[in-house]
Scaffold this motif. Structure first.
Motif, short mmCIF file in Angstrom:
data_model
loop_
_atom_site.label_atom_id
_atom_site.label_comp_id
_atom_site.label_asym_id
_atom_site.label_seq_id
_atom_site.Cartn_x
_atom_site.Cartn_y
_atom_site.Cartn_z
N ILE A 24 0.85 -1.20 0.00
CA ILE A 24 0.00 0.00 0.00
C ILE A 24 0.88 1.24 0.00
O ILE A 24 0.61 2.21 -0.72
CB ILE A 24 -0.94 0.01 1.23
N GLU A 25 1.94 1.22 0.81
CA GLU A 25 2.86 2.36 0.89
C GLU A 25 3.51 2.65 -0.46
O GLU A 25 3.58 3.79 -0.91
CB GLU A 25 3.94 2.08 1.95
N LYS A 26 3.97 1.60 -1.15
CA LYS A 26 4.62 1.78 -2.45
C LYS A 26 3.63 2.30 -3.49
O LYS A 26 3.97 3.17 -4.30
CB LYS A 26 5.22 0.45 -2.93
N LEU A 27 2.42 1.77 -3.50
CA LEU A 27 1.41 2.25 -4.43
C LEU A 27 1.08 3.72 -4.19
O LEU A 27 0.91 4.49 -5.13
CB LEU A 27 0.14 1.40 -4.32
N SER A 28 1.04 4.08 -2.92
CA SER A 28 0.75 5.47 -2.58
C SER A 28 1.89 6.39 -2.99
O SER A 28 1.66 7.49 -3.48
CB SER A 28 0.51 5.57 -1.07
N GLU A 29 3.13 5.96 -2.80
CA GLU A 29 4.29 6.76 -3.17
C GLU A 29 4.33 7.05 -4.66
O GLU A 29 4.73 8.13 -5.08
CB GLU A 29 5.59 6.07 -2.75
N HIS A 30 3.92 6.08 -5.46
CA HIS A 30 3.95 6.24 -6.91
C HIS A 30 2.69 6.91 -7.46
O HIS A 30 2.56 7.12 -8.66
CB HIS A 30 4.15 4.89 -7.59
N GLY A 31 1.76 7.24 -6.59
CA GLY A 31 0.55 7.93 -7.01
C GLY A 31 -0.44 7.06 -7.76
O GLY A 31 -1.27 7.56 -8.51
N ILE A 32 -0.35 5.76 -7.55
CA ILE A 32 -1.23 4.83 -8.26
C ILE A 32 -2.61 4.74 -7.59
O ILE A 32 -3.61 4.53 -8.25
CB ILE A 32 -0.57 3.43 -8.34
N LEU A 33 -2.64 4.94 -6.28
CA LEU A 33 -3.91 4.83 -5.56
C LEU A 33 -4.79 6.04 -5.80
O LEU A 33 -4.33 7.17 -5.80
CB LEU A 33 -3.64 4.72 -4.05
N ASP A 34 -6.07 5.79 -5.99
CA ASP A 34 -7.06 6.86 -6.07
C ASP A 34 -7.43 7.19 -4.62
O ASP A 34 -8.18 6.46 -3.98
CB ASP A 34 -8.27 6.40 -6.86
N THR A 35 -6.88 8.30 -4.11
CA THR A 35 -7.03 8.59 -2.69
C THR A 35 -8.48 8.80 -2.28
O THR A 35 -8.86 8.38 -1.19
CB THR A 35 -6.20 9.83 -2.29
N SER A 36 -9.28 9.42 -3.12
CA SER A 36 -10.68 9.64 -2.73
C SER A 36 -11.44 8.32 -2.68
O SER A 36 -12.28 8.12 -1.80
CB SER A 36 -11.36 10.64 -3.65
N ALA A 37 -11.14 7.40 -3.59
CA ALA A 37 -11.80 6.09 -3.57
C ALA A 37 -11.33 5.28 -2.36
O ALA A 37 -12.13 4.61 -1.70
CB ALA A 37 -11.52 5.33 -4.85
N CYS A 38 -10.04 5.37 -2.05
CA CYS A 38 -9.51 4.66 -0.88
C CYS A 38 -10.12 5.21 0.40
O CYS A 38 -10.52 4.45 1.28
CB CYS A 38 -7.99 4.81 -0.82
N ARG A 39 -10.21 6.53 0.49
CA ARG A 39 -10.79 7.15 1.67
C ARG A 39 -12.27 6.78 1.79
O ARG A 39 -12.77 6.57 2.89
CB ARG A 39 -10.61 8.66 1.59
N ALA A 40 -12.97 6.66 0.68
CA ALA A 40 -14.38 6.26 0.71
C ALA A 40 -14.52 4.84 1.24
O ALA A 40 -15.43 4.55 2.03
CB ALA A 40 -14.98 6.37 -0.69
N VAL A 41 -13.62 3.94 0.84
CA VAL A 41 -13.66 2.56 1.34
C VAL A 41 -13.42 2.55 2.84
O VAL A 41 -14.10 1.84 3.59
CB VAL A 41 -12.60 1.70 0.61
N ILE A 42 -12.47 3.36 3.30
CA ILE A 42 -12.16 3.42 4.72
C ILE A 42 -13.35 3.98 5.51
O ILE A 42 -13.74 3.42 6.54
CB ILE A 42 -10.90 4.28 4.96
N ILE A 43 -13.94 5.05 5.04
CA ILE A 43 -15.08 5.66 5.73
C ILE A 43 -16.25 4.71 5.80
O ILE A 43 -16.88 4.54 6.84
CB ILE A 43 -15.47 6.99 5.04
#
Length: 121
Positions: A24-43
């Protein structure tokens, strides 16, 4: 929403998705993760986790999540219930999202841009 995920959010995402935290950390560093979609899953996950405890009702949980993530209550409701925002048009002046009703009513302008056009003498 914020541009990057916090360490706490990355840990929660790895727990929810049952993935290794370093991945997850590596994907985030490279900007591959859609942060709003990830945050929606977490919420959404936090909401149902707290809801299943049975101690609080949905409205109180949504307000607490809104305060925790710095979002409005309506934004949290859209995330939890997987609804789409009614703001599908954009202001022709500034580009902010505008509802279709206001877009057609005010000639493509948002409230802020409409107020700027008012001339006070």
């Amino acid at each position: 929403m914020k541009k990057t995920l916090t360490n706490r959010e990355k840990e929660k995402l790895s727990r929810i998705l049952e993935m290794d935290g370093t991945l997850i950390e590596k994907l985030s560093e490279h900007g591959i993760l859609d942060t709003s979609a990830c945050r929606a899953v977490i919420i959404r996950s936090e909401y149902y986790e707290i809801r299943n405890q049975g101690r609080h009702n949905g409205g109180h949980i949504a307000r607490a999540l809104a305060d925790a993530y710095g979002l409005s209550r309506s934004a949290i409701d859209l995330i939890i219930y997987k609804k789409e925002s009614n703001k599908k048009c954009t202001c022709t002046c500034c580009g902010n999202p505008v509802s279709k009703y206001k877009f057609s009513r005010y000639g493509g302008l948002c409230d802020a841009c409409l107020v700027k056009q008012v001339e006070i003498k």
